[in-house]
Design a protein around this motif. Structure first.
Motif, short mmCIF file in Angstrom:
data_model
loop_
_atom_site.label_atom_id
_atom_site.label_comp_id
_atom_site.label_asym_id
_atom_site.label_seq_id
_atom_site.Cartn_x
_atom_site.Cartn_y
_atom_site.Cartn_z
N GLU A 221 -51.79 -11.81 -29.62
CA GLU A 221 -51.91 -11.06 -30.87
C GLU A 221 -52.75 -11.82 -31.89
O GLU A 221 -53.54 -11.21 -32.63
CB GLU A 221 -50.50 -10.78 -31.40
CG GLU A 221 -49.73 -9.83 -30.50
CD GLU A 221 -48.23 -9.80 -30.74
OE1 GLU A 221 -47.58 -8.91 -30.20
OE2 GLU A 221 -47.73 -10.68 -31.46
N ALA A 222 -52.64 -13.14 -31.92
CA ALA A 222 -53.47 -13.93 -32.82
C ALA A 222 -54.95 -13.79 -32.45
O ALA A 222 -55.83 -13.67 -33.31
CB ALA A 222 -53.05 -15.40 -32.77
N PHE B 11 -49.19 -7.52 -39.44
CA PHE B 11 -47.77 -7.79 -39.28
C PHE B 11 -47.41 -8.02 -37.82
O PHE B 11 -48.03 -7.47 -36.92
CB PHE B 11 -46.95 -6.60 -39.81
CG PHE B 11 -47.24 -6.25 -41.24
CD1 PHE B 11 -47.87 -5.07 -41.56
CD2 PHE B 11 -46.88 -7.12 -42.26
CE1 PHE B 11 -48.14 -4.74 -42.88
CE2 PHE B 11 -47.14 -6.81 -43.59
CZ PHE B 11 -47.77 -5.62 -43.91
N GLY B 12 -46.40 -8.84 -37.60
CA GLY B 12 -45.89 -9.03 -36.24
C GLY B 12 -46.83 -9.81 -35.33
O GLY B 12 -46.92 -9.52 -34.14
N VAL B 13 -47.52 -10.80 -35.88
CA VAL B 13 -48.43 -11.62 -35.07
C VAL B 13 -47.60 -12.78 -34.51
O VAL B 13 -47.42 -13.80 -35.17
CB VAL B 13 -49.60 -12.15 -35.91
CG1 VAL B 13 -50.61 -12.89 -35.03
CG2 VAL B 13 -50.28 -11.02 -36.66
N ASN C 226 -46.34 -12.69 -40.43
CA ASN C 226 -47.44 -11.99 -41.07
C ASN C 226 -48.63 -12.90 -41.32
O ASN C 226 -48.48 -14.08 -41.62
CB ASN C 226 -46.97 -11.38 -42.40
CG ASN C 226 -45.83 -10.39 -42.18
OD1 ASN C 226 -45.78 -9.72 -41.15
ND2 ASN C 226 -44.93 -10.30 -43.14
N VAL C 227 -49.81 -12.31 -41.19
CA VAL C 227 -51.08 -13.05 -41.32
C VAL C 227 -52.04 -12.24 -42.18
O VAL C 227 -52.12 -11.01 -42.04
CB VAL C 227 -51.71 -13.28 -39.92
CG1 VAL C 227 -53.08 -13.93 -40.05
CG2 VAL C 227 -50.80 -14.13 -39.06
N PHE D 198 -52.08 -3.51 -41.77
CA PHE D 198 -51.98 -2.88 -40.46
C PHE D 198 -50.90 -3.58 -39.67
O PHE D 198 -50.64 -4.76 -39.83
CB PHE D 198 -53.30 -3.00 -39.69
CG PHE D 198 -54.46 -2.35 -40.41
CD1 PHE D 198 -54.74 -1.01 -40.25
CD2 PHE D 198 -55.26 -3.09 -41.26
CE1 PHE D 198 -55.80 -0.43 -40.92
CE2 PHE D 198 -56.32 -2.52 -41.94
CZ PHE D 198 -56.59 -1.18 -41.76
N SER D 199 -50.27 -2.86 -38.77
CA SER D 199 -49.25 -3.45 -37.90
C SER D 199 -49.81 -3.61 -36.50
O SER D 199 -50.54 -2.74 -36.00
CB SER D 199 -48.02 -2.55 -37.82
OG SER D 199 -47.37 -2.49 -39.06
#
Length: 270
Positions: free
Chosen positions: A125-126, A118-120, A104-105, A6-7
């Motif tokens: 966002e984290a 993606f994009g963390v 990415n995570v 997921f983004s």
């Protein structure tokens, strides 16, 4: 087991900047919920995720350049309260692909189901990833503190750093749970503030020593706290205590034993 990817919503690319962290977190949660409805969640429709979660942070150079790697790993740890339940571990990992969409995570639940986000790129966002991956909402005071720490790491002025880190420490203290005073976020902020206080003109040496000692008390295995403590003690002229701090650094992190030995020898020669 297939990895579901997921983004995170890219607010910046759309020119949208939420007015506060709660609204931004909500935007991500809504977007993720819609994605889950479309593909049927890995945890089972309508069921909460299993209790144990592993958060894996990509340490690939592309993700690190975008704010991932060690910095993002610390951010995730800053967001977790001491003895958090469900149990969450945070660790580094290799490339998760889609490098251009990093940092990415990956989140792995107790049954081995894995999702990649993606994009963390920041604490908000984290925090959203943690909320979704564990089904829990973590203390807002830790999110506020982590945000201040994140900002402090991107400014060059020592006085500005000190101010932001003092705000982070105050945010943790304002939490209703006294255990937050022993959180990774507070130790991290104390460590960085100790470093910033040594860079002030004139330096606040006693304040730096107090901060570094408090950080060591909270996180005894934090090697950088012992290095900063040694630097502060040296600046005050306490060479014997500085050597002891370096020896403790070597003890808690044997990988740096050679470097610590050279530093102890340098101090002994003063």
């Amino acid at each position: 087991i297939p990895i579901r990817k997921f983004s995170l919503p890219n607010h910046r690319s759309r020119g949208i900047m939420p007015v506060n962290t709660r609204r931004r977190r909500l935007a991500f949660l809504v977007a993720h919920a819609l994605s889950t409805l479309a593909v049927a969640g890995a945890f089972g429709f309508g069921a909460p995720p299993p209790s144990d979660t592993r958060i894996k942070i990509c340490h690939n150079k592309d993700c690190a350049k975008r704010g991932g790697g060690e910095a993002l790993l610390r951010t995730f740890r800053d967001l977790l309260p001491p003895g958090s339940s469900p149990e969450v571990s945070v660790e580094s990992t290799g490339c998760l692909s889609q490098c251009g969409r990093g940092p990415n995570v990956s989140a792995v639940d107790g049954e081995g189901n894995e999702k990649t986000y993606f994009g963390v790129a920041d604490p908000t966002e984290a925090s959203a990833v943690l909320d979704v991956a564990t089904g829990e909402e973590y203390p807002i005071h830790l999110l506020v503190a982590a945000t201040s720490i994140h900002e402090a790491e991107h400014v060059t002025s020592p006085s500005k750093k000190e101010s932001l880190l003092s705000s982070a420490i105050s945010a943790v203290a304002e939490g209703e749970d006294p255990s937050l005073l022993r959180s990774h976020a507070r130790a991290h902020a104390l460590l960085l503030r100790a470093d910033a206080r040594l860079e002030l003109s004139p330096p606040n040496i006693d304040g730096a020593i107090a901060d570094a000692k408090s950080a060591v008390e909270i996180c005894p295995a934090e090697r950088k706290a012992r290095r900063v403590l040694a630097s502060a003690l040296e600046a005050r002229g306490d060479i014997g205590d500085a050597i002891d701090a370096v020896k403790e650094w070597s003890r808690v992190d044997p990988a740096f034993a050679t470097k610590a030995k050279k530093e102890a020898e340098r101090l002994a020669s003063l």
